[in-house]
Design an enzyme around this catalytic site. Structure first.
Site, PDB file in Angstrom:
ATOM      1  N   GLU A  98      30.496  32.235  29.014  1.00 35.74           N
ATOM      2  CA  GLU A  98      31.407  32.486  30.129  1.00 35.74           C
ATOM      3  C   GLU A  98      30.650  32.408  31.444  1.00 35.74           C
ATOM      4  O   GLU A  98      29.644  33.083  31.632  1.00 35.74           O
ATOM      5  CB  GLU A  98      32.047  33.867  29.964  1.00 35.74           C
ATOM      6  CG  GLU A  98      32.788  34.393  31.172  1.00 35.74           C
ATOM      7  CD  GLU A  98      33.939  33.486  31.613  1.00 35.74           C
ATOM      8  OE1 GLU A  98      33.984  33.152  32.816  1.00 35.74           O
ATOM      9  OE2 GLU A  98      34.776  33.106  30.753  1.00 35.74           O
ATOM     10  N   ARG A 343      61.371  30.007  37.277  1.00 37.47           N
ATOM     11  CA  ARG A 343      60.473  30.267  38.396  1.00 37.47           C
ATOM     12  C   ARG A 343      60.587  29.240  39.519  1.00 37.47           C
ATOM     13  O   ARG A 343      60.535  29.584  40.700  1.00 37.47           O
ATOM     14  CB  ARG A 343      59.028  30.331  37.892  1.00 37.47           C
ATOM     15  CG  ARG A 343      58.729  31.586  37.121  1.00 37.47           C
ATOM     16  CD  ARG A 343      57.315  31.580  36.586  1.00 37.47           C
ATOM     17  NE  ARG A 343      56.983  32.873  35.989  1.00 37.47           N
ATOM     18  CZ  ARG A 343      55.833  33.150  35.394  1.00 37.47           C
ATOM     19  NH1 ARG A 343      54.891  32.207  35.310  1.00 37.47           N
ATOM     20  NH2 ARG A 343      55.599  34.338  34.884  1.00 37.47           N
ATOM     21  N   GLU A 476      44.941  27.218  29.251  1.00 39.44           N
ATOM     22  CA  GLU A 476      45.392  26.589  30.491  1.00 39.44           C
ATOM     23  C   GLU A 476      44.609  25.333  30.848  1.00 39.44           C
ATOM     24  O   GLU A 476      45.057  24.526  31.652  1.00 39.44           O
ATOM     25  CB  GLU A 476      45.315  27.588  31.657  1.00 39.44           C
ATOM     26  CG  GLU A 476      46.062  27.124  32.891  1.00 39.44           C
ATOM     27  CD  GLU A 476      46.060  28.142  34.027  1.00 39.44           C
ATOM     28  OE1 GLU A 476      46.496  27.782  35.139  1.00 39.44           O
ATOM     29  OE2 GLU A 476      45.625  29.284  33.807  1.00 39.44           O
ATOM     30  N   GLY A 489      55.706  34.381  30.456  1.00 39.85           N
ATOM     31  CA  GLY A 489      55.428  34.928  29.135  1.00 39.85           C
ATOM     32  C   GLY A 489      54.941  33.891  28.148  1.00 39.85           C
ATOM     33  O   GLY A 489      54.420  34.228  27.072  1.00 39.85           O
TER      34      GLY A 489
END
Length: 514
Positions: A98, A343, A476, A489
């Site tokens: 990371e 959205r 993502e 969600g």
């Protein structure tokens, strides 16, 4: 003489304490990938980040880094840690790298919950839902541009993902609803709090219990290859320099590019100047590395602008607040949109307002059902008053109009019919329980739907649609699943569902490598 004796006695006791290891004197300071062993709390413009569990965690010291592992996982967000746990369960020896000082990534900022259909928790609560409905509503939300194979796999494995989390002590049994959905399928922690920190803390706990090494401040710069197959990475550990780590397979879960304004300006120049809710590590590094490996991308121009973002701190106000009954009003005190629309529709409606912002208004009942509000209060975002009139004066809207708007809304809730805007969900409770609350919001860059093209095995695909051997990706950093618009969600569901798949499939591949 007596004074000197007391001084000598104090010195002697101090020496004995040091020799015995008391007084918090450590034997040897651990290292964390070039800095320290315990990551410091991240700050968001002077405010404490919600990811306190991850920021106080102890990570693997750099001296324990090995030259090779079965699987190298790049990125310690929800997808990366999930992949690592599945790889470990498959008998592999994975490592997580990371680049930030703490684990969690954008997962730490997730607020509303995790969507899933036909779950055991839905059945227990009498919620009738199924995969076909979840599929159709997500496809509609994405304007029918979603990758259908990915979407089928996504919905069909959503309930299993909820059960898997529950099996490792991460229970999401408080269910609400988000925009674009007709059924309650957004799963949250029992107390209704934000899902992100709860999920990160739980995954990190499991990673550490399984003795999976996780190095932070580990900036992966390149995926290495041999004969066209991914076989490791090159990673920089600050002042400790670059190291090459060999692996049988590589999993990229490095997140999107929502904090990289250079990429955003290139693919969506119309979004220049918008605030972003993304953590600063979301710079698209994984996408760049995969492209150098020959990987292809999809939907890079599809960037979601979230409608409810606190502008001064670029902080997302979760959709669950609206799901539990909040409404949106203009500076004139009037509603202007179905708050539970998708959205992009809500964002467009706010953008069309002269001031390009609005107020999220709710009561103490909403606050009790959406624990994330407590965090918003701590960060100073929430205006609170005992009466509607006082709240109107506090936020600068006409008191008589706000009262009229709330009376009309409460009547709509009672009659189960929103004649003004056709809202059908998030109408279980009226707004009559004082005190009353308001948060000023506006649109902000939130999520990048585009990214690396993968298949349902999470294999990275090249420009010809062929899988690059040994290279997998999830979360993502990938694209295609959400199409032109993501349903609230679904991102948390994606990182768990495809994170699991990446761990399983990268393990299967690694077992075949000699």
């Amino acid at each position: 003489m007596r004074k000197k004796s007391n001084i000598a006695l104090i010195l002697l006791l101090s020496i004995l304490l040091i020799l015995s290891g008391c007084g918090n004197v450590s034997k040897k300071p651990e290292k964390n990938a070039g800095t320290n062993n315990t990551a410091q709390k991240e700050k968001d413009k002077g405010k404490k980040d919600a990811a306190s569990g991850a920021s106080m965690a102890s990570y693997t010291p750099l001296e324990e880094l090995k030259k090779s592992y079965d699987i190298v996982i790049v990125g310690a967000g929800g997808a990366g840690m999930t992949a690592a746990l599945e790889a470990k369960a498959a008998g592999m020896n994975p490592v997580i790298l990371e680049k930030m000082p703490v684990a969690g990534g954008n997962t730490s900022k997730a607020s509303s919950g995790m969507n899933a259909s036909g779950t055991k928790f839905q059945k227990e609560q009498g919620i009738s839902d199924n995969n076909d409905l979840f599929y159709e509503e997500t496809l509609k939300g994405g304007h029918n541009t979603n990758n259908k194979d990915m979407l089928h796999f996504f919905v069909d494995n959503s309930a299993k993902a909820i059960e898997w989390l529950d099996s490792i002590g991460i229970t999401l049994n408080n269910i609400t609803i988000t925009g674009g959905m007709s059924e309650k399928r957004t799963h949250r922690p029992k107390d209704g709090s934000a899902v992100g920190q709860y999920l990160v803390t739980g995954l990190l706990k499991n990673v550490q219990e399984k003795s999976i090494p996780i190095f932070v401040n580990a900036n992966v710069k390149e995926i290495t290859k041999q004969a066209g197959k991914a076989n490791g990475v090159k990673v920089v550990f600050g002042q400790n320099g670059e190291k090459t780590i060999a692996a049988k397979s590589v999993v990229i879960t490095a997140g999107g590019f929502g904090a990289n304004m250079d990429i955003i300006a290139k693919v969506r120049p119309d979004l220049e100047g918008y605030v972003t809710t993304n953590q600063k590590g979301s710079t698209g590094d994984g996408i760049k590395m995969i492209e150098k490996m020959g990987g292809n991308t999809v939907d890079m121009e599809q960037i979601q602008v979230h409608p409810t973002v606190q502008q001064e701190n670029s902080y997302l106000i979760g959709e669950a607040v609206r799901g539990e009954g909040a409404i949106l009003i203009t500076s004139k005190g009037k509603r202007f949109i179905n708050e539970m629309a998708a959205r992009d529709s809500v964002t467009e409606a706010i953008t069309k307002l002269p001031e390009k912002n609005a107020f999220l208004v709710f009561d103490s009942g909403v606050k009790s059902r959406s624990k994330a509000v407590e965090q918003y209060e701590k960060m100073g975002f929430v205006k609170t008053k005992d009466t509607i009139k006082a709240l109107a004066e506090e936020i600068g809207v006409p008191a008589d109009q706000l009262q009229k708007t709330l009376d009309s809304w409460n009547s709509a809730v009672k009659n189960k019919k929103d004649a003004e805007f056709g809202r059908k969900t998030g109408m279980d409770y009226d707004l009559t329980a004082a005190p009353y609350y308001a948060i000023k919001i506006g649109p902000g860059i939130h999520y990048t739907m585009g990214g690396v093209r993968i298949n349902t095995n999470t294999e990275v695909l090249d420009k010809d649609g062929k899988a690059i051997p040994g290279l997998f990706s999830a979360g993502e950093v990938t694209g295609g699943l959400h199409g032109e618009n993501r349903i609230g969600g679904n991102s948390v569901a994606e990182i768990i569902i495809f994170g699991r798949q990446a761990g399983i499939k990268s393990s299967e591949y690694a077992k075949m490598v000699k």
